[in-house]
Write a protein that holds these residues in place. Sequence first.
Motif, PDB file in Angstrom:
ATOM      1  N   GLU A   1     -11.373   8.575  -4.881  1.00  6.98           N
ATOM      2  CA  GLU A   1     -10.608   8.886  -6.090  1.00  6.98           C
ATOM      3  C   GLU A   1      -9.238   9.330  -5.634  1.00  6.98           C
ATOM      4  O   GLU A   1      -9.095  10.389  -5.021  1.00  6.98           O
ATOM      5  CB  GLU A   1     -11.285   9.981  -6.907  1.00  6.98           C
ATOM      6  CG  GLU A   1     -10.570  10.250  -8.197  1.00  6.98           C
ATOM      7  CD  GLU A   1     -11.261  11.287  -9.061  1.00  6.98           C
ATOM      8  OE1 GLU A   1     -10.550  11.955  -9.817  1.00  6.98           O
ATOM      9  OE2 GLU A   1     -12.482  11.421  -8.962  1.00  6.98           O
ATOM     10  N   GLU A   2      -8.246   8.518  -5.908  1.00  5.59           N
ATOM     11  CA  GLU A   2      -6.922   8.799  -5.369  1.00  5.59           C
ATOM     12  C   GLU A   2      -6.247   9.989  -6.032  1.00  5.59           C
ATOM     13  O   GLU A   2      -6.601  10.392  -7.133  1.00  5.59           O
ATOM     14  CB  GLU A   2      -6.032   7.564  -5.473  1.00  5.59           C
ATOM     15  CG  GLU A   2      -5.557   7.236  -6.858  1.00  5.59           C
ATOM     16  CD  GLU A   2      -4.486   6.155  -6.839  1.00  5.59           C
ATOM     17  OE1 GLU A   2      -3.971   5.800  -5.783  1.00  5.59           O
ATOM     18  OE2 GLU A   2      -4.171   5.672  -7.932  1.00  5.59           O
ATOM     19  N   LYS A   3      -5.317  10.543  -5.290  1.00  7.17           N
ATOM     20  CA  LYS A   3      -4.458  11.634  -5.740  1.00  7.17           C
ATOM     21  C   LYS A   3      -5.238  12.878  -6.154  1.00  7.17           C
ATOM     22  O   LYS A   3      -4.815  13.621  -7.035  1.00  7.17           O
ATOM     23  CB  LYS A   3      -3.539  11.164  -6.877  1.00  7.17           C
ATOM     24  CG  LYS A   3      -2.632  10.019  -6.479  1.00  7.17           C
ATOM     25  CD  LYS A   3      -1.738   9.591  -7.615  1.00  7.17           C
ATOM     26  CE  LYS A   3      -0.897   8.400  -7.234  1.00  7.17           C
ATOM     27  NZ  LYS A   3      -0.032   7.957  -8.314  1.00  7.17           N
ATOM     28  N   ASP A   4      -6.385  13.095  -5.509  1.00  8.91           N
ATOM     29  CA  ASP A   4      -7.171  14.290  -5.813  1.00  8.91           C
ATOM     30  C   ASP A   4      -7.052  15.351  -4.723  1.00  8.91           C
ATOM     31  O   ASP A   4      -7.670  16.398  -4.801  1.00  8.91           O
ATOM     32  CB  ASP A   4      -8.646  13.933  -6.055  1.00  8.91           C
ATOM     33  CG  ASP A   4      -9.337  13.352  -4.837  1.00  8.91           C
ATOM     34  OD1 ASP A   4      -8.679  13.130  -3.802  1.00  8.91           O
ATOM     35  OD2 ASP A   4     -10.551  13.105  -4.916  1.00  8.91           O
TER      36      ASP A   4
ATOM     37  N   LYS B   1      -1.867  18.316  -4.045  1.00  4.60           N
ATOM     38  CA  LYS B   1      -2.871  19.139  -4.718  1.00  4.60           C
ATOM     39  C   LYS B   1      -3.631  19.966  -3.689  1.00  4.60           C
ATOM     40  O   LYS B   1      -3.592  19.675  -2.503  1.00  4.60           O
ATOM     41  CB  LYS B   1      -3.841  18.262  -5.491  1.00  4.60           C
ATOM     42  CG  LYS B   1      -3.174  17.555  -6.638  1.00  4.60           C
ATOM     43  CD  LYS B   1      -4.150  16.786  -7.461  1.00  4.60           C
ATOM     44  CE  LYS B   1      -3.387  16.152  -8.612  1.00  4.60           C
ATOM     45  NZ  LYS B   1      -4.158  15.171  -9.298  1.00  4.60           N
ATOM     46  N   GLY B   2      -4.333  20.966  -4.174  1.00  2.00           N
ATOM     47  CA  GLY B   2      -5.172  21.776  -3.293  1.00  2.00           C
ATOM     48  C   GLY B   2      -4.698  23.212  -3.213  1.00  2.00           C
ATOM     49  O   GLY B   2      -3.873  23.663  -4.003  1.00  2.00           O
TER      50      GLY B   2
ATOM     51  N   ASP C   1     -12.557   7.709   2.959  1.00  2.00           N
ATOM     52  CA  ASP C   1     -12.524   6.350   3.479  1.00  2.00           C
ATOM     53  C   ASP C   1     -11.982   5.435   2.389  1.00  2.00           C
ATOM     54  O   ASP C   1     -12.292   5.611   1.210  1.00  2.00           O
ATOM     55  CB  ASP C   1     -13.926   5.883   3.883  1.00  2.00           C
ATOM     56  CG  ASP C   1     -14.427   6.581   5.135  1.00  2.00           C
ATOM     57  OD1 ASP C   1     -13.590   7.138   5.886  1.00  2.00           O
ATOM     58  OD2 ASP C   1     -15.639   6.582   5.369  1.00  2.00           O
ATOM     59  N   GLY C   2     -11.157   4.481   2.776  1.00  2.00           N
ATOM     60  CA  GLY C   2     -10.574   3.559   1.815  1.00  2.00           C
ATOM     61  C   GLY C   2      -9.246   4.029   1.250  1.00  2.00           C
ATOM     62  O   GLY C   2      -8.701   3.391   0.351  1.00  2.00           O
ATOM     63  N   GLU C   3      -8.708   5.121   1.778  1.00  2.00           N
ATOM     64  CA  GLU C   3      -7.456   5.660   1.261  1.00  2.00           C
ATOM     65  C   GLU C   3      -6.410   5.793   2.365  1.00  2.00           C
ATOM     66  O   GLU C   3      -6.744   5.925   3.545  1.00  2.00           O
ATOM     67  CB  GLU C   3      -7.664   7.051   0.652  1.00  2.00           C
ATOM     68  CG  GLU C   3      -8.484   7.068  -0.601  1.00  2.00           C
ATOM     69  CD  GLU C   3      -8.611   8.448  -1.197  1.00  2.00           C
ATOM     70  OE1 GLU C   3      -8.667   8.539  -2.427  1.00  2.00           O
ATOM     71  OE2 GLU C   3      -8.673   9.448  -0.450  1.00  2.00           O
TER      72      GLU C   3
ATOM     73  N   TYR D   1      -5.203   5.191  -3.123  1.00  2.00           N
ATOM     74  CA  TYR D   1      -6.230   4.151  -3.087  1.00  2.00           C
ATOM     75  C   TYR D   1      -5.650   2.804  -3.505  1.00  2.00           C
ATOM     76  O   TYR D   1      -6.118   1.773  -3.092  1.00  2.00           O
ATOM     77  CB  TYR D   1      -7.389   4.561  -4.005  1.00  2.00           C
ATOM     78  CG  TYR D   1      -8.590   3.662  -3.933  1.00  2.00           C
ATOM     79  CD1 TYR D   1      -9.430   3.677  -2.830  1.00  2.00           C
ATOM     80  CD2 TYR D   1      -8.904   2.807  -4.977  1.00  2.00           C
ATOM     81  CE1 TYR D   1     -10.542   2.864  -2.761  1.00  2.00           C
ATOM     82  CE2 TYR D   1     -10.016   1.987  -4.923  1.00  2.00           C
ATOM     83  CZ  TYR D   1     -10.834   2.020  -3.814  1.00  2.00           C
ATOM     84  OH  TYR D   1     -11.941   1.211  -3.744  1.00  2.00           O
ATOM     85  N   VAL D   2      -4.641   2.838  -4.342  1.00  2.00           N
ATOM     86  CA  VAL D   2      -3.943   1.635  -4.800  1.00  2.00           C
ATOM     87  C   VAL D   2      -2.437   1.842  -4.630  1.00  2.00           C
ATOM     88  O   VAL D   2      -1.979   2.942  -4.339  1.00  2.00           O
ATOM     89  CB  VAL D   2      -4.268   1.280  -6.277  1.00  2.00           C
ATOM     90  CG1 VAL D   2      -5.734   0.937  -6.444  1.00  2.00           C
ATOM     91  CG2 VAL D   2      -3.876   2.397  -7.205  1.00  2.00           C
TER      92      VAL D   2
END
Length: 131
Positions: free
Chosen positions: A30-33, A69-70, A38-40, A57-58
């Motif tokens: 889940e992007e931008k979280d 974030k975080g 994996d996959g990012e 992710y995209v």
Amino acid sequence: MKLRNSLRTVAAAGLVLGVLSLGAGSASAEEKDGWLNDGELGLFCMLDQTNSVFDLYVNDINFYPDAFKGSRSCSGQLTDNNTESWSNRDTYTWKVYTGSGGAGYMATLGAGTRGNMNGTFFNQTSSAFFF
């Protein structure tokens, strides 16, 4: 009595779904979280892949107004022109640009690579695309 049995059935179904979702884990990134999966592609606000991460992710044609974030010190800071390192955990090669929309200078970040941004891209990255 009928209502009570119906409520029990609904509650039991909710518990089963809750247990299944706990055991299943994340099926995809889940992007931008703020979590690099994996996959990012992860772009970090500090050198050597430290502190907060901007995880993609995209394609992202313009990092503005995205923010890290975080709970780390870079949280809340804008990601546009504010990345010092990367980690590509994707199976695709990514290209990052100094301008939005793929304008400006371009760097290629190969699948499975990590490193620090060089002088041209150090705190100057504004868009990213995977190929």
